[in-house]
Design an enzyme around this catalytic site. Structure first.
Site, PDB file in Angstrom:
ATOM      1  N   ASP A 278       1.036  -1.217  -0.030  1.00 57.78           N
ATOM      2  CA  ASP A 278       0.015  -0.013  -0.001  1.00 57.78           C
ATOM      3  C   ASP A 278       0.800   1.440  -0.151  1.00 57.78           C
ATOM      4  OD1 ASP A 278       0.898  -0.921   2.398  1.00 57.78           O
ATOM      5  OD2 ASP A 278      -0.310   0.734   3.482  1.00 57.78           O
ATOM      6  N   GLU A 279       0.316   2.327  -0.570  1.00 51.75           N
ATOM      7  CA  GLU A 279       0.911   3.705  -0.370  1.00 51.75           C
ATOM      8  C   GLU A 279       2.230   3.725  -0.757  1.00 51.75           C
ATOM      9  OE1 GLU A 279      -1.786   5.567   3.338  1.00 51.75           O
ATOM     10  OE2 GLU A 279      -0.384   4.228   3.856  1.00 51.75           O
ATOM     11  N   CYS A 280       2.662   3.173  -1.835  1.00 57.18           N
ATOM     12  CA  CYS A 280       3.974   3.318  -2.459  1.00 57.18           C
ATOM     13  C   CYS A 280       4.109   4.507  -3.007  1.00 57.18           C
ATOM     14  CB  CYS A 280       4.581   2.237  -2.992  1.00 57.18           C
ATOM     15  SG  CYS A 280       4.175   0.724  -2.105  1.00 57.18           S
TER      16      CYS A 280
END
Ligand code: ACM
Length: 471
Positions: A278-280
């Site tokens: 997530d959220e890279c």
């Protein structure tokens, strides 16, 4: 004063079928014994009653029932609880315990809507000890939660010992590695094994998460060779996200990742290994896909199914991969495409299931980026109706994550978990067509006195008509 006799349907999650038989009530006293058929004594121990061959409470297995299903028949002189497996029987024991000592007569036949009914605890932003996690499991199983997802690593801390990479926990599990420099800690191999064994005894599957390629600052603090330029990075105890990344173009990255995945797979009996994803925000999209193409098959190499937050749906997914939807506007088509290609989905939309969202503007803990999450909002939705192209047959279940940026204690965990976790548990277990907010609200109120008696620091939400405290 004796407890008032309950209705047979005064259970959370609401059972699939309830047929009361008035005047057939059964009373449990401390001497009431349990007749446990072969294969059921382990589960019988969770009733806390003596065992005896002529006991009026009979426990047995019945392979004609669904594996997680059970049948509970309460008559004036006996109680018969049959489970499709020891796990189904264990859920029946939870129902029996919720009904109390004055059991209303009748028959409950029950089985879950979804096989994955999860809760997540974030150990990275604030660490919780093995004893604290085990106590949390005791509260979760009462609502037939059967998966505990442990978010073990993030930018702030690394909370699971990996023997080949000792600095992960020596450095990033040390003092001051929680958000705002709060508490130290990590699970040793023995402590993790202890949590897993405790969960297994209660038919809960532990789902370990190693978050990557983003959310890795703690790993890079411990091992600067995992950064792009090999230079040390500073520890971070703020709550920002999206600034750290493993480097997709470096072989060292994959040696590290494979060691960690192999170690965690070896320690974990359950079928899943969560690789985050997530959220890279600081990983270029091409690098993100390159990384996932190498890493998503690794859990399979070590006998596990990969789960990832739904951003992984932007990459090629192995057939067994599971996508966990948590809500980012615009990502829905990727999730629908994964479902159309036969991938299974876990529903965890932040605006319905994130237990770290504030209940309302006055809630002293939690965040509000997905809005306020009242008990009613956590209850009143259908997971099969949430995303176009993701229907009942694509879903393996529902999870309620609890992120710990604002948490500092078990009481904080309980305050955000209860009473919303029971709402999500009912969403995941009970038939959609039989669920009703007014009924749930009334059944939930009865848990207030129990949680008071057990010292559970639940939120006395004004949405619920809690009975008055007796102290
Ligand atoms: C997430 O909430 N970043 C999965």
């Amino acid at each position: 004063m004796r407890a008032q006799t309950k209705q047979l349907s005064d259970v959370i999650p609401l059972p699939a079928s309830v047929r009361p038989v008035p005047a057939a009530n059964f009373t449990i006293t401390p001497g009431t014994a349990v007749n446990a058929a072969p294969g059921t004594t382990g589960v019988a121990a969770h009733l806390g009653l003596p065992l005896a061959a002529d006991g009026p409470i009979r426990l047995r297995l019945d392979e004609a029932l669904p594996a997680e299903g059970y049948r509970l028949e309460i008559a004036a002189d006996s109680v018969t609880l049959s489970g499709g497996s020891p796990q189904g029987l264990f859920w029946g024991v939870q129902t029996l315990r919720q009904l109390g000592d004055e059991l209303p007569g009748g028959v409950i036949e029950d089985e879950p809507r979804f096989s994955y009914r999860g809760a997540m605890l974030d150990l990275a932003r604030h660490f919780f000890t093995a004893a604290e996690i085990k106590a949390h499991i005791d509260l979760l199983v009462q609502f037939k939660i059967n998966h505990l997802h442990l978010h073990l690593t993030d930018d702030q801390g690394w909370r699971l010992e990996i023997p080949a990479w000792p600095r992960l926990t020596e450095v990033s599990g040390g003092a001051g590695t929680g958000v705002d420099g709060s508490g130290p800690g990590f699970l040793t191999l023995a402590e993790y094994a202890d949590v897993v064994a405790y969960a297994t005894d209660r038919f809960v599957t532990v789902v370990p998460e190693i978050d990557m390629p983003g959310h890795v600052n703690a790993a890079q603090v411990a091992y600067p060779e995992l950064t792009a330029d090999g230079q040390p990075v500073a520890p971070r105890t703020d709550a920002e996200v999206g600034y750290s990344s493993l480097v997709a173009g470096m072989e060292e990255t994959y040696a590290f990742v494979e060691d960690v995945i192999r170690t965690v797979a070896d320690l974990t009996p359950g079928p899943y290994l969560h690789i985050g994803g997530d959220e890279c925000l600081s990983t270029p999209p091409e690098d993100y896909r390159t990384f996932l193409t190498r890493v998503l098959p690794l859990p399979g190499k070590y006998g596990k199914r990969a789960i990832g937050w739904h951003e992984i749906a932007a990459a090629e997914l192995p057939e067994t991969a599971v996508v966990q939807y948590w809500r980012i506007e615009g990502d829905e088509p990727n999730v629908a495409r994964a479902a159309a290609a036969g991938r299974q989905i876990i529903m965890a939309p932040a605006d319905r299931t994130y237990l770290d969202m504030k209940y309302d503007a006055d809630t002293r803990l939690g965040l509000d980026w997905a809005g306020h999450l009242s008990v009613e909002r956590a209850y009143d939705w259908d997971p099969a109706d949430r995303l176009p192209g993701v229907d009942e047959k694509s879903l393996i279940g529902v999870e309620a994550p609890l992120w710990s940026e604002t948490l500092r204690s078990v009481a904080d965990v309980q305050y955000l978990t209860f009473p919303r976790l029971p709402a999500v548990a009912e969403v995941a277990w009970s038939p959609q067509g039989s669920r009703d907010w007014e009924s749930f609200r009334a059944r939930l109120a009865a848990f207030g006195p129990r949680w008071d008696a057990a010292g559970v620091a639940y939120h006395r939400s004004p949405e619920i008509d809690w009975p008055g405290r007796t102290v």
